[in-house]
Design a protein around this motif. Structure first.
Motif, PDB file in Angstrom:
ATOM      1  N   LEU A   1      39.104 -24.667  49.767  1.00 42.67           N
ATOM      2  CA  LEU A   1      39.458 -23.418  50.431  1.00 42.67           C
ATOM      3  C   LEU A   1      39.142 -23.488  51.923  1.00 42.67           C
ATOM      4  O   LEU A   1      39.932 -23.048  52.761  1.00 42.67           O
ATOM      5  CB  LEU A   1      38.724 -22.233  49.799  1.00 42.67           C
ATOM      6  N   GLU A   2      37.980 -24.065  52.253  1.00 44.71           N
ATOM      7  CA  GLU A   2      37.559 -24.131  53.652  1.00 44.71           C
ATOM      8  C   GLU A   2      38.348 -25.153  54.460  1.00 44.71           C
ATOM      9  O   GLU A   2      38.640 -24.926  55.634  1.00 44.71           O
ATOM     10  CB  GLU A   2      36.064 -24.457  53.737  1.00 44.71           C
ATOM     11  N   LYS A   3      38.699 -26.277  53.869  1.00 45.39           N
ATOM     12  CA  LYS A   3      39.321 -27.382  54.609  1.00 45.39           C
ATOM     13  C   LYS A   3      40.837 -27.441  54.512  1.00 45.39           C
ATOM     14  O   LYS A   3      41.493 -27.978  55.397  1.00 45.39           O
ATOM     15  CB  LYS A   3      38.761 -28.730  54.130  1.00 45.39           C
ATOM     16  N   LEU A   4      41.407 -26.918  53.427  1.00 49.35           N
ATOM     17  CA  LEU A   4      42.834 -27.115  53.184  1.00 49.35           C
ATOM     18  C   LEU A   4      43.675 -25.852  53.306  1.00 49.35           C
ATOM     19  O   LEU A   4      44.877 -25.904  53.065  1.00 49.35           O
ATOM     20  CB  LEU A   4      43.046 -27.726  51.793  1.00 49.35           C
ATOM     21  N   THR A   5      43.042 -24.728  53.646  1.00 52.66           N
ATOM     22  CA  THR A   5      43.795 -23.481  53.782  1.00 52.66           C
ATOM     23  C   THR A   5      43.480 -22.832  55.123  1.00 52.66           C
ATOM     24  O   THR A   5      42.523 -23.200  55.799  1.00 52.66           O
ATOM     25  CB  THR A   5      43.457 -22.474  52.662  1.00 52.66           C
ATOM     26  N   GLU A   6      44.267 -21.857  55.454  1.00 48.89           N
ATOM     27  CA  GLU A   6      44.042 -21.042  56.646  1.00 48.89           C
ATOM     28  C   GLU A   6      43.239 -19.790  56.306  1.00 48.89           C
ATOM     29  O   GLU A   6      43.018 -18.940  57.159  1.00 48.89           O
ATOM     30  CB  GLU A   6      45.384 -20.647  57.273  1.00 48.89           C
ATOM     31  N   ASP A   7      42.794 -19.683  55.044  1.00 51.53           N
ATOM     32  CA  ASP A   7      42.056 -18.506  54.605  1.00 51.53           C
ATOM     33  C   ASP A   7      40.687 -18.432  55.275  1.00 51.53           C
ATOM     34  O   ASP A   7      40.039 -19.450  55.505  1.00 51.53           O
ATOM     35  CB  ASP A   7      41.853 -18.541  53.080  1.00 51.53           C
ATOM     36  N   SER A   8      40.266 -17.217  55.543  1.00 52.91           N
ATOM     37  CA  SER A   8      38.893 -16.960  55.951  1.00 52.91           C
ATOM     38  C   SER A   8      38.091 -16.879  54.649  1.00 52.91           C
ATOM     39  O   SER A   8      38.450 -16.113  53.750  1.00 52.91           O
ATOM     40  CB  SER A   8      38.819 -15.638  56.709  1.00 52.91           C
ATOM     41  N   VAL A   9      37.056 -17.673  54.527  1.00 53.26           N
ATOM     42  CA  VAL A   9      36.321 -17.760  53.267  1.00 53.26           C
ATOM     43  C   VAL A   9      34.871 -17.357  53.497  1.00 53.26           C
ATOM     44  O   VAL A   9      34.225 -17.843  54.419  1.00 53.26           O
ATOM     45  CB  VAL A   9      36.376 -19.195  52.694  1.00 53.26           C
ATOM     46  N   ILE A  10      34.369 -16.463  52.654  1.00 52.86           N
ATOM     47  CA  ILE A  10      32.962 -16.062  52.696  1.00 52.86           C
ATOM     48  C   ILE A  10      32.275 -16.695  51.499  1.00 52.86           C
ATOM     49  O   ILE A  10      32.671 -16.459  50.353  1.00 52.86           O
ATOM     50  CB  ILE A  10      32.812 -14.535  52.652  1.00 52.86           C
ATOM     51  N   VAL A  11      31.259 -17.519  51.765  1.00 53.60           N
ATOM     52  CA  VAL A  11      30.542 -18.216  50.694  1.00 53.60           C
ATOM     53  C   VAL A  11      29.068 -17.866  50.785  1.00 53.60           C
ATOM     54  O   VAL A  11      28.468 -17.933  51.857  1.00 53.60           O
ATOM     55  CB  VAL A  11      30.721 -19.750  50.807  1.00 53.60           C
ATOM     56  N   GLU A  12      28.484 -17.504  49.664  1.00 55.36           N
ATOM     57  CA  GLU A  12      27.052 -17.239  49.566  1.00 55.36           C
ATOM     58  C   GLU A  12      26.466 -18.130  48.484  1.00 55.36           C
ATOM     59  O   GLU A  12      26.963 -18.135  47.363  1.00 55.36           O
ATOM     60  CB  GLU A  12      26.799 -15.771  49.207  1.00 55.36           C
ATOM     61  N   GLU A  13      25.445 -18.883  48.845  1.00 63.27           N
ATOM     62  CA  GLU A  13      24.753 -19.737  47.881  1.00 63.27           C
ATOM     63  C   GLU A  13      23.316 -19.271  47.780  1.00 63.27           C
ATOM     64  O   GLU A  13      22.699 -18.943  48.786  1.00 63.27           O
ATOM     65  CB  GLU A  13      24.792 -21.189  48.335  1.00 63.27           C
ATOM     66  N   SER A  14      22.776 -19.255  46.564  1.00 53.91           N
ATOM     67  CA  SER A  14      21.392 -18.855  46.338  1.00 53.91           C
ATOM     68  C   SER A  14      20.543 -20.052  45.953  1.00 53.91           C
ATOM     69  O   SER A  14      21.064 -21.069  45.483  1.00 53.91           O
ATOM     70  CB  SER A  14      21.318 -17.813  45.217  1.00 53.91           C
ATOM     71  N   ASP A  15      19.242 -19.900  46.128  1.00 50.18           N
ATOM     72  CA  ASP A  15      18.308 -20.969  45.767  1.00 50.18           C
ATOM     73  C   ASP A  15      18.376 -21.318  44.286  1.00 50.18           C
ATOM     74  O   ASP A  15      18.061 -22.434  43.892  1.00 50.18           O
ATOM     75  CB  ASP A  15      16.875 -20.577  46.129  1.00 50.18           C
ATOM     76  N   ASP A  16      18.793 -20.367  43.460  1.00 50.52           N
ATOM     77  CA  ASP A  16      18.872 -20.620  42.017  1.00 50.52           C
ATOM     78  C   ASP A  16      20.156 -21.352  41.624  1.00 50.52           C
ATOM     79  O   ASP A  16      20.401 -21.595  40.449  1.00 50.52           O
ATOM     80  CB  ASP A  16      18.749 -19.316  41.238  1.00 50.52           C
TER      81      ASP A  16
END
Length: 110
Positions: free
Chosen positions: A47-62
């Motif tokens: 999604l981040e590298k191959l599209t023009e989409d704005s992507v919101i990603v959240e990663e947690s410690d778990d």
């Protein structure tokens, strides 16, 4: 157990959240967790590298990951999200309820 939730509006996927651990095998040998992790990481990277989409990603410690595309996803973004769905459903069909569950949640979309 891994829980995957796809966020939809009008039956179109615009995001997802994946949480938990399959506990199919011991740490480092859990093929279900490894497969799901590979699918999720690949989807986010694509999604981040191959599209023009704005992507919101959240990663947690778990280890949980939440990803969403604000606005209307591009054709490529929709394809990547459907591909993730296909991959996770395939894992579910192979290993079943004790290890992974998949949900679809119709929500309002910004």
């Amino acid at each position: 157990m891994i829980k995957a939730v796809f966020y939809t509006k009008n039956e179109e996927i615009f995001g997802f959240r994946v949480t938990g651990h399959a506990e199919y095998g011991r740490r480092g040998k859990d093929v279900v967790c490894a497969g799901v992790s590979a699918l999720v990481i690949n989807a986010v990277n694509s999604l981040e590298k191959l599209t023009e989409d704005s992507v919101i990603v959240e990663e947690s410690d778990d280890g949980s990951v939440r990803c969403k595309i604000p606005g209307e996803p591009t054709k490529e973004g929709k394809l990547i999200l459907k591909s993730l769905q296909l991959g996770l459903v395939s894992v579910y069909e192979s290993y079943g309820d004790p290890y992974i569950q998949i949900y679809f949640r119709e929500v309002s979309h910004d």
